[in-house]
Motif scaffolding. Structure first.
Motif, mmCIF file in Angstrom:
data_model
loop_
_atom_site.group_PDB
_atom_site.id
_atom_site.type_symbol
_atom_site.label_atom_id
_atom_site.label_comp_id
_atom_site.label_asym_id
_atom_site.label_seq_id
_atom_site.Cartn_x
_atom_site.Cartn_y
_atom_site.Cartn_z
ATOM 1 N N VAL A 20 -3.814 5.818 5.229
ATOM 2 C CA VAL A 20 -4.601 5.599 5.478
ATOM 3 C C VAL A 20 -5.657 6.915 7.042
ATOM 4 N N ASP A 21 -4.472 6.221 8.116
ATOM 5 C CA ASP A 21 -4.980 6.778 9.308
ATOM 6 C C ASP A 21 -4.223 8.069 9.213
ATOM 7 N N GLN A 22 -3.559 7.863 8.909
ATOM 8 C CA GLN A 22 -2.487 9.896 8.861
ATOM 9 C C GLN A 22 -3.910 10.403 9.477
ATOM 10 N N LEU A 23 -3.626 12.017 9.572
ATOM 11 C CA LEU A 23 -5.481 12.887 9.086
ATOM 12 C C LEU A 23 -5.388 13.464 7.693
ATOM 13 N N PRO A 24 -6.856 13.381 6.970
ATOM 14 C CA PRO A 24 -7.316 13.753 6.649
ATOM 15 C C PRO A 24 -6.789 14.740 6.019
#
Length: 721
Positions: A452-456
């Motif tokens: 979830v911390d990656q780019l959306p």
């Protein structure tokens, strides 16, 4: 005012022709001139052998000498056998090359154009032309005529002609009447043609600035632009203001256009947070509402796995794996055999893949049908390699039906399976998530896996984040870095960056998998990247420059953007060989290329990477090899491809490469942010090199994306039915 002169003659050579602007430089054989005349002007399409009729003036260019500068140019089919042969053999018509052109002219002479148009059956009298090739030539001849008419129409309205083929492919012979009725259809239907181009055509056709047609099209364009920034909807007042400024018309006109579009159900009005009126494109409103409902329905019912004693399950699976799972993995594992929908999230090296393998072993032991999928081909391949189980892309799992224009599997024809495990969920946008979840049978279990911390996602929505924040499904965040992963500087630095700390570097002479190469000047950074790819990395780490090394950069534009780096690396790594220039790009046999849009007919999707295998001028065809499968592209379809020696970080999502080089510079300031750098670093498997300035790295680490995407999925999930 100088008198315009009139000259004409056959075109001997097309020295230059821009598909973008139509500007051309021609060498023409003109009666009364011993030498060929250089002629400049504008034509939508031009081929050697054609007869050109020009009005203009003679000028003396300081660099190129005397030439004829045409104010108007008109071409007609060539009239001499030599001209016709040159024209037909130029690669203009699929199925006719130089040899075939010579045979056709010998057989039919000046009548060949009429034969192709009205008596094509006669073509079979020429050796080498059978029924199939004859049909191919007839279709190509008619198509190029239609495309040329569209080009002439577009150029007459002051716009570029590069998308004429795609316009014809979309609308057929009805293209010009359709555009005349509603020029804004181009912006809606044709990739690469935006609202501003359509608006220019409309203006030249006499559409008033304050027309209702323009206001409605402009409003939808402005809303579409908001969705390209990730929003699923936009506040009504802000949309009115944004569109009013864009179109330079009063806000009242836009308000009226929105009301009409709502009445026509093209747009949907809904109250958002704090009762703010939000405007949705109809398909996004439907997708968001339906996705929430399908997830709620999936949460109901009995888990397909029979009841198991948790202690025995843990003991059994750890014996099968040959090592113990971490406590957080224990909890997620138990949830997987009891929860109908769940989420597993966490960064690199925390055991997500190990956990998936453990879950698979349990379900397979209970004879459950487990389906693995991911949003991209590379992610699916990596998932399959890590688990030893077949994995498909979501698109291929759902099976697109070109005849009907939608996926075969949906709520009326669900997929077959008991457990669905979806990897790289952070990449999945609202529309794709909806298409997938509605096709999952009601008895099945759904497990989302992602960071979830990656780019959306590139598309609208924040699906993984919204579901987590809704607290309606169990979420397990793995955060323990395992011992083997802890030895990797890539993984250590990815976690440091995610926590807002600077990465740790080692000296270039020290053994490591993570390096920083200082280059404060963009030009020097380009030179260093070129040397790293061509010499340093292959020599020191024994990696192949084309297969193993990937440049991923924040932007397309600028010296350190993907476009410039692609040209630089093409010259460095693949300078020679057969090539064709289309849409401003030289495509060369051996080039690494990426598909830029979903093409369901070819079964090739946005982000798929391949290598150009062959190029056939006679067939007007280029073949790309994607993972062992060859796919043919007509030259006119090459706007679907882009060079991929360098790509943007957004485009690299879901992929993993042996080595990544990441240019990072203050030139990229507008896009520098923590999750961008974190995503880039986690693409590297064996080696990561940051090339640029420490200042840019510091800016990226400190800058957390402040703009929240406007979505209502979280709220819909928490609402009672």
């Amino acid at each position: 005012m100088e008198q315009k002169e009139h000259i004409n003659g056959p075109i001997e050579r097309v020295t230059f022709h821009s598909e973008e602007s139509g500007f051309c430089v021609l060498r023409v054989k003109v009666k009364g001139h011993r030498e060929q005349v250089t002629m400049t002007g504008f034509l939508p399409q031009v081929t050697a052998g054609e007869w050109v009729d020009a009005h203009g003036q003679w000028v003396v260019d300081p660099k190129y000498g005397q030439q004829f500068k045409a104010s108007t140019l008109r071409t007609t089919y060539p009239d001499t056998p030599a001209g016709i042969e040159k024209y037909l053999g130029s690669g203009l018509i699929k199925g006719i090359g130089p040899v075939c052109a010579s045979k056709l002219v010998q057989k039919f002479g000046r009548d060949i154009f009429d034969v192709m148009e009205t008596r094509s059956k006669l073509l079979e009298k020429v050796s080498g032309i059978g029924p199939h090739r004859r049909q191919q030539i007839k279709v190509a001849w008619n198509e190029q005529k239609s495309v040329r008419e569209i080009m002439t129409f577009l150029l007459s309205h002051g716009v570029t002609t590069t998308r004429a083929f795609r316009i014809h492919k979309t609308y057929g012979d009805d293209a010009i009447p359709k555009v005349q009725r509603d020029p804004y259809c181009l912006a809606r239907d044709i990739p690469g043609i935006g609202f501003l181009t359509a608006d220019q055509i409309a203006s030249n056709m006499g559409v008033e600035k304050t027309s209702e047609l323009r206001a409605k099209a402009g409003t939808e364009y402005a809303l579409q632009a908001c969705t390209s920034e990730g929003h699923c909807a936009y506040p009504q007042d802000e949309l009115i203001e944004k569109t009013s400024v864009l179109l330079e018309v009063p806000p009242a006109l836009i308000q009226k256009a929105i009301e009409q579009a709502i009445h026509d159900k093209r747009l949907i009005l809904e109250k958002g947070l704090n009762k703010t009126p939000l405007i949705y494109l109809a398909h996004l409103h439907y997708a968001e509402k339906s996705l929430a409902q399908y997830i709620k329905e999936l949460l109901q019912g009995t888990h397909p796995c029979p009841h198991l004693e948790t202690d025995k399950v843990l003991t059994w699976v750890q014996n099968k794996l040959g090592f113990d799972l971490a406590p957080s993995q224990h909890q997620a594992l138990i949830s997987a055999i009891t929860s109908k929908v769940m989420i597993i999230t966490g960064g690199p090296g925390v055991g997500k893949t190990t956990l998936i393998s453990a879950i698979l072993k349990i379900f397979k032991a209970k004879d459950l049908n487990v389906i693995l999928c991911a949003p991209t081909g590379r992610a699916a391949k990596r998932m399959a390699e890590a688990t030893g189980t077949t994995a498909k892309t979501i698109h291929r799992l759902l099976v697109y039906d070109p005849a009907k224009g939608h996926f075969k599997h949906n709520e009326t024809l669900p997929l077959k399976g008991d457990v669905f495990i979806v990897d790289e969920t952070s990449m999945i946008d609202l529309v794709l998530a909806h298409q997938l979840v509605r096709a999952i049978p009601s008895h099945a279990t759904l497990i989302f896996v992602g960071d979830v911390d990656q780019l959306p996602s590139v598309g609208p929505g924040s699906v993984l984040g919204d579901i987590i924040q809704s607290e309606t499904v169990p979420v397990y965040r793995l955060n323990k870095i395992f011992r083997q992963a802890a030895e990797s500087s890539i993984i250590i630095n990815a976690h440091r960056i995610n926590e807002g700390q600077p990465p740790l570097y080692r000296e270039a002479k020290q053994a490591s998998d993570f390096y920083f190469v200082k280059a404060d000047d963009p030009e020097k950074a380009c030179e260093k990247i070129s040397r790293l790819v061509q010499e340093s990395i292959p020599k020191k780490f024994h990696l192949n420059p084309l297969n193993d090394i990937q440049i991923i950069t924040p932007m397309q534009r600028g010296e350190l953007g993907a476009r410039n780096l692609n040209q630089l690396l093409q010259k460095t790594l693949n300078p020679d060989g057969a090539s064709i220039q289309k849409y401003g790009t030289d495509f060369r046999v051996g080039d690494k290329v990426m598909q830029r849009i979903n093409n369901y007919d070819k079964d090739i999707f946005n982000g798929d990477v391949g290598r150009i295998f062959s190029l056939n001028v006679e067939e007007c065809e280029l073949v790309v090899e994607f993972g062992g499968r060859n796919t043919a592209y007509d030259f006119q379809e090459l706007d679907e491809l882009m060079l991929a020696y360098a790509t943007t970080i957004h485009k690299s999502q879901g992929s993993e490469y042996p080595c990544v080089i990441i240019p990072i510079h203050t030139q990229h300031y507008i896009l520098l942010q923590r999750n961008l750098l974190y995503t880039a670093i986690t693409r590297g498997k064996k080696l990561v090199l940051l090339v640029g300035s420490e200042k840019a790295i510091a800016i990226a680490i400190q800058k957390i994306e402040a703009r929240k995407r406007i979505t209502m999925l979280k709220e819909r999930l928490t609402q009672r039915a």
